[in-house]
Scaffold this motif. Sequence first.
Motif, mmCIF file in Angstrom:
data_model
loop_
_atom_site.group_PDB
_atom_site.id
_atom_site.type_symbol
_atom_site.label_atom_id
_atom_site.label_comp_id
_atom_site.label_asym_id
_atom_site.label_seq_id
_atom_site.Cartn_x
_atom_site.Cartn_y
_atom_site.Cartn_z
ATOM 1 N N GLU B 15 0.813 -1.206 0.000
ATOM 2 C CA GLU B 15 0.000 0.000 0.000
ATOM 3 C C GLU B 15 0.856 1.269 0.000
ATOM 4 O OE1 GLU B 15 -3.080 -0.501 -0.588
ATOM 5 O OE2 GLU B 15 -3.446 1.649 -0.681
ATOM 6 N N ALA B 16 1.925 1.259 0.768
ATOM 7 C CA ALA B 16 2.786 2.438 0.849
ATOM 8 C C ALA B 16 3.399 2.745 -0.510
ATOM 9 C CB ALA B 16 3.881 2.226 1.888
ATOM 10 N N THR B 17 3.726 1.695 -1.253
ATOM 11 C CA THR B 17 4.288 1.885 -2.591
ATOM 12 C C THR B 17 3.234 2.446 -3.546
ATOM 13 O OG1 THR B 17 5.885 0.105 -2.291
ATOM 14 C CG2 THR B 17 5.345 0.693 -4.542
ATOM 15 N N VAL B 18 2.042 1.901 -3.481
ATOM 16 C CA VAL B 18 0.952 2.385 -4.342
ATOM 17 C C VAL B 18 0.765 3.883 -4.175
ATOM 18 C CG1 VAL B 18 -1.536 2.299 -4.744
ATOM 19 C CG2 VAL B 18 -0.268 0.184 -4.385
ATOM 20 N N ALA B 19 0.847 4.352 -2.939
ATOM 21 C CA ALA B 19 0.632 5.772 -2.671
ATOM 22 C C ALA B 19 1.753 6.634 -3.234
ATOM 23 C CB ALA B 19 0.496 6.007 -1.170
ATOM 24 N N ARG B 20 2.936 6.029 -3.462
ATOM 25 C CA ARG B 20 4.045 6.820 -4.006
ATOM 26 C C ARG B 20 4.120 6.776 -5.526
ATOM 27 N NH1 ARG B 20 6.775 5.020 0.767
ATOM 28 N NH2 ARG B 20 7.280 3.102 -0.291
ATOM 29 N N LEU B 21 3.551 5.766 -6.130
ATOM 30 C CA LEU B 21 3.640 5.648 -7.591
ATOM 31 C C LEU B 21 3.136 6.908 -8.313
ATOM 32 C CD1 LEU B 21 2.697 1.903 -8.205
ATOM 33 C CD2 LEU B 21 4.956 2.972 -8.252
ATOM 34 N N PRO B 22 2.008 7.485 -7.882
ATOM 35 C CA PRO B 22 1.568 8.719 -8.544
ATOM 36 C C PRO B 22 2.585 9.842 -8.431
ATOM 37 C CG PRO B 22 -0.230 7.796 -7.277
ATOM 38 C CD PRO B 22 0.999 6.994 -6.927
ATOM 39 N N VAL B 23 3.323 9.867 -7.341
ATOM 40 C CA VAL B 23 4.342 10.901 -7.167
ATOM 41 C C VAL B 23 5.472 10.691 -8.173
ATOM 42 C CG1 VAL B 23 5.967 11.937 -5.547
ATOM 43 C CG2 VAL B 23 3.765 11.088 -4.726
ATOM 44 N N TYR B 24 5.878 9.436 -8.348
ATOM 45 C CA TYR B 24 6.914 9.138 -9.333
ATOM 46 C C TYR B 24 6.430 9.493 -10.722
ATOM 47 C CZ TYR B 24 8.656 6.257 -5.460
ATOM 48 O OH TYR B 24 9.090 5.811 -4.257
ATOM 49 N N LEU B 25 5.158 9.190 -10.958
ATOM 50 C CA LEU B 25 4.585 9.463 -12.270
ATOM 51 C C LEU B 25 4.669 10.947 -12.601
ATOM 52 C CD1 LEU B 25 3.180 7.999 -14.543
ATOM 53 C CD2 LEU B 25 0.994 8.344 -13.379
ATOM 54 N N ARG B 26 4.340 11.763 -11.622
ATOM 55 C CA ARG B 26 4.391 13.204 -11.857
ATOM 56 C C ARG B 26 5.814 13.673 -12.088
ATOM 57 N NH1 ARG B 26 1.335 16.338 -7.669
ATOM 58 N NH2 ARG B 26 -0.389 15.691 -8.991
ATOM 59 N N ALA B 27 6.750 13.142 -11.298
ATOM 60 C CA ALA B 27 8.152 13.526 -11.452
ATOM 61 C C ALA B 27 8.652 13.134 -12.840
ATOM 62 C CB ALA B 27 8.992 12.858 -10.372
ATOM 63 N N LEU B 28 8.250 11.955 -13.298
ATOM 64 C CA LEU B 28 8.667 11.495 -14.627
ATOM 65 C C LEU B 28 8.079 12.381 -15.719
ATOM 66 C CD1 LEU B 28 8.328 7.648 -14.096
ATOM 67 C CD2 LEU B 28 10.436 8.858 -14.729
ATOM 68 N N VAL B 74 12.925 7.402 -19.324
ATOM 69 C CA VAL B 74 11.871 8.194 -18.696
ATOM 70 C C VAL B 74 10.490 7.849 -19.244
ATOM 71 C CG1 VAL B 74 10.936 10.527 -18.387
ATOM 72 C CG2 VAL B 74 13.384 10.091 -18.060
ATOM 73 N N ASP B 75 10.343 7.883 -20.560
ATOM 74 C CA ASP B 75 9.011 7.660 -21.127
ATOM 75 C C ASP B 75 8.536 6.223 -20.948
ATOM 76 O OD1 ASP B 75 8.526 10.255 -21.959
ATOM 77 O OD2 ASP B 75 9.695 9.981 -23.791
ATOM 78 N N TYR B 76 9.455 5.287 -21.055
ATOM 79 C CA TYR B 76 9.097 3.892 -20.893
ATOM 80 C C TYR B 76 8.608 3.622 -19.472
ATOM 81 C CZ TYR B 76 9.630 -1.214 -20.847
ATOM 82 O OH TYR B 76 9.404 -2.567 -20.730
ATOM 83 N N LEU B 77 9.390 4.094 -18.493
ATOM 84 C CA LEU B 77 9.017 3.890 -17.094
ATOM 85 C C LEU B 77 7.703 4.595 -16.776
ATOM 86 C CD1 LEU B 77 9.688 2.770 -14.322
ATOM 87 C CD2 LEU B 77 11.030 4.827 -13.863
ATOM 88 N N ARG B 78 7.543 5.775 -17.354
ATOM 89 C CA ARG B 78 6.321 6.521 -17.119
ATOM 90 C C ARG B 78 5.116 5.718 -17.596
ATOM 91 N NH1 ARG B 78 3.877 11.825 -19.397
ATOM 92 N NH2 ARG B 78 5.131 11.447 -21.265
ATOM 93 N N TYR B 79 5.241 5.119 -18.761
ATOM 94 C CA TYR B 79 4.137 4.333 -19.288
ATOM 95 C C TYR B 79 3.844 3.134 -18.391
ATOM 96 C CZ TYR B 79 1.404 1.099 -21.983
ATOM 97 O OH TYR B 79 0.428 0.221 -22.353
ATOM 98 N N GLN B 80 4.899 2.463 -17.946
ATOM 99 C CA GLN B 80 4.713 1.278 -17.117
ATOM 100 C C GLN B 80 4.004 1.610 -15.807
ATOM 101 O OE1 GLN B 80 5.051 -1.660 -18.097
ATOM 102 N NE2 GLN B 80 6.184 -1.317 -19.994
ATOM 103 N N ILE B 81 4.410 2.720 -15.189
ATOM 104 C CA ILE B 81 3.764 3.110 -13.928
ATOM 105 C C ILE B 81 2.317 3.498 -14.191
ATOM 106 C CG2 ILE B 81 3.754 4.791 -12.052
ATOM 107 C CD1 ILE B 81 6.755 4.878 -12.141
ATOM 108 N N ALA B 82 2.098 4.265 -15.245
ATOM 109 C CA ALA B 82 0.739 4.694 -15.579
ATOM 110 C C ALA B 82 -0.163 3.482 -15.796
ATOM 111 C CB ALA B 82 0.749 5.576 -16.827
ATOM 112 N N ARG B 83 0.368 2.490 -16.491
ATOM 113 C CA ARG B 83 -0.407 1.282 -16.756
ATOM 114 C C ARG B 83 -0.717 0.554 -15.450
ATOM 115 N NH1 ARG B 83 0.907 -3.549 -17.215
ATOM 116 N NH2 ARG B 83 3.115 -3.073 -17.202
ATOM 117 N N GLU B 84 0.280 0.460 -14.593
ATOM 118 C CA GLU B 84 0.098 -0.243 -13.322
ATOM 119 C C GLU B 84 -0.961 0.443 -12.454
ATOM 120 O OE1 GLU B 84 2.095 -3.032 -12.709
ATOM 121 O OE2 GLU B 84 0.685 -3.429 -11.067
ATOM 122 N N ILE B 85 -0.917 1.760 -12.382
ATOM 123 C CA ILE B 85 -1.894 2.496 -11.583
ATOM 124 C C ILE B 85 -3.269 2.436 -12.239
ATOM 125 C CG2 ILE B 85 -2.523 4.730 -10.608
ATOM 126 C CD1 ILE B 85 0.318 5.529 -10.597
#
Lengths: 221, 221
Positions: B15-28, B74-85
């Motif tokens: 759960e703690a990771t899920v809450a941070r993924l959006p933050v990483y997404l924005r940074a990316l 950057v773009d690849y990781l961004r897509y992967q996180i976006a897909r996961e969320i």
Amino acid sequence: MTARTSTESARDIPEATVARLPVYLRALTTLSEAGTGTCSSEALAAAAGVNSAKLRKDLSYLGSYGTRGVGYDVDYLRYQIAREIGVTQDWPVVIVGIGNLGHALANYSGFRSRGFRTVALLDADPARHGEMVAGIQVRPFVDLESIVAEHGVAIGVIATPAVAAQAVADRMVACGITSILNFAAGVLSVPAGVDVRKVDLSVELQVLAYHEQRKAQGELA
Amino acid sequence: MTARTSTESARDIPEATVARLPVYLRALTTLSEAGTGTCSSEALAAAAGVNSAKLRKDLSYLGSYGTRGVGYDVDYLRYQIAREIGVTQDWPVVIVGIGNLGHALANYSGFRSRGFRTVALLDADPARHGEMVAGIQVRPFVDLESIVAEHGVAIGVIATPAVAAQAVADRMVACGITSILNFAAGVLSVPAGVDVRKVDLSVELQVLAYHEQRKAQGELA
DNA sequence: TCCGTTTTGTTCTCCCGTTCACAAACTCCT
DNA sequence: AGGAGTTTGTGAACGGGAGAACAAAACGGA
Ligand SMILES: NC(=O)c1ccc[n+]([C@@H]2O[C@H](COP(=O)([O-])OP(=O)(O)OC[C@H]3O[C@@H](n4cnc5c(N)ncnc54)[C@H](O)[C@@H]3O)[C@@H](O)[C@H]2O)c1
Ligand SMILES: NC(=O)c1ccc[n+]([C@@H]2O[C@H](COP(=O)([O-])OP(=O)(O)OC[C@H]3O[C@@H](n4cnc5c(N)ncnc54)[C@H](O)[C@@H]3O)[C@@H](O)[C@H]2O)c1
């Protein structure tokens, strides 16, 4: 995030507990208004939406304010928690960025009723200056220093666009503000000793979306 | 709070990771817009305001999307996180209670840009019906069922006064909404399988006040 | 091809927070 | 006065997350 200085004072309350005390406070207020004089940890926990064991442990950090076999005196416990949090005193607050969100915050009655007094609404846009919001006049951002000095403001709220947030925070810190509630996206960097709490609505929605997606996946399995 | 059903799907993200993924997404996103093609965990962690070890561990739950000795695309990781969320898909959202806060939320562009589409603004007050907010007409609360059915809405936002919140939540749940973002004070009770996230601004301020009070005490010691 | 450099992915340990479970303490009734 | 019934306060077990530290992997240069 919360950088604490040298001498950790007498009773050290865990951060997780601190975050729940305001919830207990609100539940107690509701109970008090309903005429309840005494309540058990079970009842209060239900009202606050937590486990009763957790509630009791949390309260034990403050002291022994209950009576075994009886429960807690609602008003007495309410006062003790309020004192511990610091909401028995008056906290002057400045809000910077009086756009959509700033207007809503300025109009929010829940702050005033909990000891937070909005002493100024500041905006960089001259078109907004002079506008009255919730009985307070919007003033130029450059007035920050004098207002903070005059009222002894320690808490600032940032509701500007993200690009301006860091600059606003820097100015706040420079004139002595040591606690910031930030609604703008992105990371604020502040010196040690300054507390920042961030409220990020799109993060909340994205967390919901993640779980929602999972539910959907589970259904077709 | 988050009641999950039987089959926990393949990868289980804390759960703690899920809450941070959006933050990483924005940074990316910020990095991508600045033209950065590749970044190290150190750089991304700095942009997101977290420890780099924590960042790497968080990302490892999604898979191995980095390249040792190089970093992350950057773009690849961004897509992967976006897909996961789940923000690669479109999430229809209804907002109930178009007062001060509801107006601000409706006007907030940060939702739309992250895949959340406001399909309806609902209010119980007839005086508000027909008003246009952010290009959307305010409609009667009783239209909830038909709107949810028509658009397949899964996420609801509550911005009504606290007294109305539980009733609104009940109606939302009854017509199939399974995720609720609640701005009203107090505890919502919902059946298992429905996620509720609460945003409580006065709690945030009270936590700041607590620490502020402590700083003041420390000074005179 | 091989070696040094860089950076990821992961393991291990520690700490914080949650929850259980129960003894201590209080009330009420007989 | 004593015993039954309640409810608090807390010790102890447990689980999850944070951070340090390192081995594995990729790259570049000779
Ligand atoms: N509206 C929402 O519901 C909502 C939700 C979540 C987050 N946010 C965030 O809150 C912030 C404000 O949102 P909003 O919708 O009110 O935006 P807005 O554009 O309506 O208002 C921003 C205000 O800040 C002022 N401003 C700009 N630069 C400034 C500066 N340097 N100093 C002082 N004032 C300055 C502008 O003049 C404007 O009045 C944004 O960062 C937004 O991302 C808003
Ligand atoms: N304004 C803020 O900055 C702020 C901050 C934190 C929390 N809140 C909370 O958010 C909520 C809304 O705040 P607000 O300032 O926008 O209040 P508001 O009074 O301005 O708006 C509430 C709206 O809800 C509508 N409403 C009432 N009952 C309803 C029902 N049963 N169904 C549908 N709509 C109904 C009202 O007609 C009104 O338009 C409150 O619970 C408040 O405590 C507001």
